[in-house]
Design an enzyme around this catalytic site. Structure first.
Site, mmCIF file in Angstrom:
data_model
loop_
_atom_site.group_PDB
_atom_site.id
_atom_site.type_symbol
_atom_site.label_atom_id
_atom_site.label_comp_id
_atom_site.label_asym_id
_atom_site.label_seq_id
_atom_site.Cartn_x
_atom_site.Cartn_y
_atom_site.Cartn_z
ATOM 1 C CB ALA A 75 -0.898 0.029 1.241
ATOM 2 C CB SER A 77 1.205 3.737 4.246
ATOM 3 O OG SER A 77 2.603 3.823 4.277
ATOM 4 C CE1 TYR A 141 -2.589 4.146 4.204
ATOM 5 C CE2 TYR A 141 -2.738 5.393 6.251
ATOM 6 C CZ TYR A 141 -2.423 4.224 5.565
ATOM 7 O OH TYR A 141 -1.945 3.147 6.257
ATOM 8 C CG PHE A 169 -3.668 3.186 16.962
ATOM 9 C CD1 PHE A 169 -4.501 2.123 16.617
ATOM 10 C CD2 PHE A 169 -4.258 4.362 17.360
ATOM 11 C CE1 PHE A 169 -5.892 2.235 16.682
ATOM 12 C CE2 PHE A 169 -5.649 4.490 17.437
ATOM 13 C CZ PHE A 169 -6.462 3.427 17.092
ATOM 14 N NE ARG A 222 -0.689 10.804 15.309
ATOM 15 C CZ ARG A 222 -1.359 11.952 15.481
ATOM 16 N NH1 ARG A 222 -1.864 12.277 16.654
ATOM 17 N NH2 ARG A 222 -1.529 12.782 14.462
HETATM 18 N N1 UFG Z 1 6.071 14.519 13.699
HETATM 19 C C1 UFG Z 1 6.913 15.573 13.973
HETATM 20 N N2 UFG Z 1 8.102 15.617 13.298
HETATM 21 C C2 UFG Z 1 8.485 14.690 12.386
HETATM 22 C C3 UFG Z 1 7.620 13.614 12.123
HETATM 23 C C4 UFG Z 1 6.408 13.572 12.803
HETATM 24 O O1 UFG Z 1 6.607 16.451 14.781
HETATM 25 O O2 UFG Z 1 9.575 14.792 11.815
HETATM 26 C C5 UFG Z 1 4.804 14.430 14.435
HETATM 27 C C6 UFG Z 1 3.589 14.380 13.529
HETATM 28 O O3 UFG Z 1 3.154 15.669 13.218
HETATM 29 C C7 UFG Z 1 2.614 13.587 14.390
HETATM 30 C C8 UFG Z 1 3.505 12.627 15.167
HETATM 31 O O4 UFG Z 1 4.798 13.193 15.128
HETATM 32 O O5 UFG Z 1 2.015 14.441 15.308
HETATM 33 C C9 UFG Z 1 3.564 11.232 14.560
HETATM 34 O O6 UFG Z 1 3.846 11.365 13.180
HETATM 35 P P1 UFG Z 1 4.223 10.114 12.247
HETATM 36 O O7 UFG Z 1 4.483 10.662 10.879
HETATM 37 O O8 UFG Z 1 5.302 9.320 12.889
HETATM 38 O O9 UFG Z 1 2.922 9.232 12.256
HETATM 39 P P2 UFG Z 1 1.406 9.634 11.890
HETATM 40 O O10 UFG Z 1 0.665 9.669 13.191
HETATM 41 O O11 UFG Z 1 1.302 10.815 11.030
HETATM 42 O O12 UFG Z 1 0.979 8.422 10.960
HETATM 43 C C10 UFG Z 1 0.812 7.121 11.410
HETATM 44 C C11 UFG Z 1 0.994 6.181 10.242
HETATM 45 C C12 UFG Z 1 -0.058 6.410 9.204
HETATM 46 C C13 UFG Z 1 -1.418 6.326 9.840
HETATM 47 C C14 UFG Z 1 -1.502 7.268 11.003
HETATM 48 C C15 UFG Z 1 -2.815 7.144 11.696
HETATM 49 O O13 UFG Z 1 2.282 6.357 9.680
HETATM 50 O O14 UFG Z 1 0.056 5.428 8.204
HETATM 51 O O15 UFG Z 1 -0.478 6.984 11.941
HETATM 52 O O16 UFG Z 1 -3.255 8.458 11.914
HETATM 53 F F1 UFG Z 1 -2.362 6.679 8.949
#
Ligand code: UFG
Length: 326
Positions: A75, A77, A141, A169, A222
């Site tokens: 996928a 993602s 997504y 998650f 998260r």
């Molecule tokens: N973040 C930062 N700096 C970075 C990267 C991330 O501050 O360099 C923050 C993001 O804004 C977010 C948190 O850290 O608040 C987590 O971000 P990630 O990118 O690690 O993960 P996401 O929560 O955005 O995404 C994950 C999965 C997705 C899924 C999602 C569910 O990677 O596939 O959870 O909401 F859809």
């Protein structure tokens, strides 16, 4: 068991293969290597092909099947990318999966474990998200994964295809033996970005996206779940399908939320150093808080995360990133 792992060269898929092989299952990997790495395929043959090409799938099933179980990770993602390129997301995630499902039905395969996501829930109305919460995705997504979840319900009714959707998650951490780990190009995820900022210094400064969310320190919260705990849930889901006939979905998380600043502080403890960061604008499509209630997975699958300490999880990632082999 003989298990087909679609997307087995990727981050979650490769950890899956290692775990399957450790319990003496035979593993066949199919991957188009668009984001996966051939070097991460160590526990069975790699068949390079694309779920968008039906002929690739037909040859895969006829030459390497039959399989006792299909696990489907292929996928796109990334939330942000999906907003910019929805067509790519619907094509890969929905049409690609439709090809997989049709090929399974045509060849008499009836057990699938499917990668879904917390993103199917959109902006939650409760602190701990269980399976009864409405699925109202806020980006293509999450929408593409919801569409597949719905397809799987229909395919069970019409064709008897049994399935479990596992809604991850925040997948993180790495193989504790550091043989494989997380490598995305470009990297967008929090924990690898924190660790890379230490390894790369000024070349890659750590950015924190947003400081005004309605959380205790203003940064997003998260639920970080170790990759091997996720892999284990797939094994349990496969077992579940041996004696349950339906199309199921389970949320997978630790049930504990950590803010971005808390994760940075935990990483500082792990690496024994301070981590410099700068605050940037919030990232489009980021909900403030996403934390799982995974009770149903515990009751139905007997799944309980083994890694429930954020520092231990980060330590496995740190061990990998210091010696990345691909
Ligand atoms: N973040 C930062 N700096 C970075 C990267 C991330 O501050 O360099 C923050 C993001 O804004 C977010 C948190 O850290 O608040 C987590 O971000 P990630 O990118 O690690 O993960 P996401 O929560 O955005 O995404 C994950 C999965 C997705 C899924 C999602 C569910 O990677 O596939 O959870 O909401 F859809």
């Amino acid at each position: 068991m003989k298990v087909l792992v679609l997307g087995g060269a990727g981050y979650i898929g490769s950890h899956m293969c290692k775990m399957l092989a450790s319990q003496n299952d035979t593993v066949i990997v199919f991957d188009n290597l668009s984001t996966g790495h051939a070097e991460a395929v160590k526990w069975g043959p790699l068949i390079v092909g694309d779920v968008l090409n039906k002929n690739d799938l037909v040859s895969l099933f006829s030459e390497h099947g039959p399989f006792d179980l299909v696990i489907h990770f292929c996928a796109k993602s990334l939330v942000g990318e999906s907003v910019q390129h929805p067509a790519t997301y619907y094509r890969n995630n929905v049409m690609g999966t439709l090809n997989v499902l049709e090929t399974m039905i045509d060849t008499g395969h009836d057990k699938l474990v499917f990668s879904s996501t917390a993103a199917v829930f959109g902006v939650p109305k409760v602190n701990l998200i269980d399976e009864s919460q409405p699925r109202l995705p806020i980006n293509p997504y999450g929408q593409s994964k919801k569409m597949v979840e719905d397809m799987l319900q229909d395919f069970h009714k019409a064709y008897g295809l049994k399935s479990v959707c596992l809604r991850y998650f925040n997948a993180c951490g790495a193989d504790p033996e550091a043989e494989i780990g997380e490598r995305h190009e470009p990297e967008t995820h929090l924990i690898p970005n924190i660790l890379k900022s230490i390894l790369m210094g000024a070349e890659q400064q750590m950015k924190v996206f947003g400081k005004d969310y309605p959380t205790m320190d203003g940064t997003c919260i998260r639920d970080y779940i170790h990759i091997n705990d996720l892999a284990k849930a797939h094994i349990l889901a496969g077992d579940y399908l041996s004696n349950h006939d339906g199309a199921y979905a389970f949320n997978l998380g630790n049930g504990n939320g950590f803010s971005v600043l808390e994760v940075i502080a935990a990483a500082e403890q792990v690496v024994g150093n301070t981590i410099a960061y700068k605050i940037e604008e919030p990232r489009a499509g980021d909900p403030a808080v996403l934390v799982a209630n995974a009770n149903l997975a515990e009751i139905e699958l007997g799944w309980k995360p083994h890694y429930n300490d954020i520092q231990t999880i980060i330590a496995t990632a740190w061990q990998w990133h210091q010696n990345e082999t691909f």
